[in-house]
Design an enzyme around this catalytic site. Structure first.
Site, PDB file in Angstrom:
ATOM      1  N   ASP A   1      44.179  51.756  38.823  1.00  0.00           N
ATOM      2  CA  ASP A   1      44.125  50.558  37.991  1.00  0.00           C
ATOM      3  C   ASP A   1      45.194  49.599  38.529  1.00  0.00           C
ATOM      4  OD1 ASP A   1      44.397  48.574  36.095  1.00  0.00           O
ATOM      5  OD2 ASP A   1      44.632  49.926  34.387  1.00  0.00           O
TER       6      ASP A   1
ATOM      7  N   SER B   1      40.575  32.238  46.564  1.00  0.00           N
ATOM      8  CA  SER B   1      39.283  31.587  46.355  1.00  0.00           C
ATOM      9  C   SER B   1      39.394  30.108  46.664  1.00  0.00           C
ATOM     10  CB  SER B   1      38.829  31.771  44.899  1.00  0.00           C
ATOM     11  OG  SER B   1      37.745  30.920  44.573  1.00  0.00           O
TER      12      SER B   1
ATOM     13  N   TYR C   1      39.546  31.631  35.748  1.00  0.00           N
ATOM     14  CA  TYR C   1      39.421  32.231  37.074  1.00  0.00           C
ATOM     15  C   TYR C   1      40.144  31.368  38.105  1.00  0.00           C
ATOM     16  CZ  TYR C   1      37.283  34.061  41.345  1.00  0.00           C
ATOM     17  OH  TYR C   1      37.076  34.601  42.594  1.00  0.00           O
TER      18      TYR C   1
ATOM     19  N   LYS D   1      43.379  32.443  40.508  1.00  0.00           N
ATOM     20  CA  LYS D   1      43.353  32.405  41.963  1.00  0.00           C
ATOM     21  C   LYS D   1      44.377  31.415  42.530  1.00  0.00           C
ATOM     22  CE  LYS D   1      40.318  35.583  42.759  1.00  0.00           C
ATOM     23  NZ  LYS D   1      40.714  36.839  43.449  1.00  0.00           N
TER      24      LYS D   1
END
Length: 258
Positions: free
Chosen positions: A64, A143, A156, A160
């Protein structure tokens, strides 16, 4: 010149999220080019199956990436299993949750930061500690949304952007401390993985989004193996002059501003 099959001979690598998608492609490529690879993932079934298929020089560790103790365990188990120090760390594990600035839920935002950004903070910290005496390469999967807002994915994008900032901070630390550890990030516009496929609007087909030099040059998505090649480049000695760099795999989308 080192042959492709010996590119990572003697090197030890950990790839988080290595049981599927881009992570799996990175694992397979590094392994094919001589590396000893630890597949880090929470998907035990897929991870164990991949390790069994690769056989020698492959190891699966259930990991994890949001848990600091499990990071220490994963690195220790990898180095013990391969009787060699860690050389390459690929922080690839991540999630995608939808939500713009009006509809996004705080709990989703926190989860995105936890899985996508905090894991990279821990990974870089533990990776540097493991590599600083002998050197190595850390590659963080960022990203296009690190610097180009993607309206339906505000959380998100923020996570990133944090990955990008952490990459630069880690690289600068290593330079100032004199550690031979390089830290770089990869910024794809889109990767045709199950995670991305699930986010596509209804009616949008594979052919519409995949980049193809002959049939769809405007395509904004690449197959995972193409991104894996960039990760391997950053992991290799061929990129020895690069640290703190952002490798854009975006087909010039930044210049379009959309």
């Amino acid at each position: 010149m080192t042959s492709t099959s010996e590119r990572f001979s003697g090197k030890v690598a950990i790839v988080t999220g290595g049981a599927s998608g881009v992570g799996q492609e990175v694992v397979q490529l590094l392994h094919a080019q001589g590396a000893k690879v630890c597949i880090s993932d929470i998907n035990e079934e897929a991870g164990k199956a991949l390790a069994a298929r690769l056989g020698e020089r492959a190891l699966f560790v259930r990991h994890d990436v949001t848990n600091e103790d499990q990071w220490k365990t994963a690195i220790a188990r990898t180095q013990e299993a391969f009787s060699a120090p860690l050389n390459v760390l690929v922080n690839n594990a991540g999630i995608l949750l939808k939500g713009d600035m009006e509809t996004g839920r705080l709990e989703d935002f926190r989860k995105l930061l936890n899985v996508n950004a905090e894991s990279v903070f821990i990974g870089c910290q533990q990776g540097i500690a493991a590599m600083k005496e002998h050197g190595g390469s850390i590659i963080n999967m960022a990203s296009v949304s690190s610097w180009l807002p993607v309206e339906p994915y505000a959380g998100y994008s923020a996570s990133k952007a944090a990955v990008s900032a952490l990459t630069r901070a880690a690289a600068l630390l290593c330079r100032k401390k004199g550690y031979a550890v390089r830290v770089n990030s990869v910024h794809p516009d889109g990767i045709y993985t199950p995670m991305m496929q699930a986010s596509l609007p209804a009616g949008v087909t594979r052919e519409m989004v995949l980049h193809d030099a002959a049939r769809n040059r405007a395509g904004r998505t690449y197959m995972p193996d193409r991104i894996a090649q960039l990760v391997a480049f950053l992991a290799s000695d061929e990129s020895s002059v690069m640290s703190g760099s952002e490798l854009h795999a975006d087909n010039s989308i930044l210049g379009m501003g959309l």
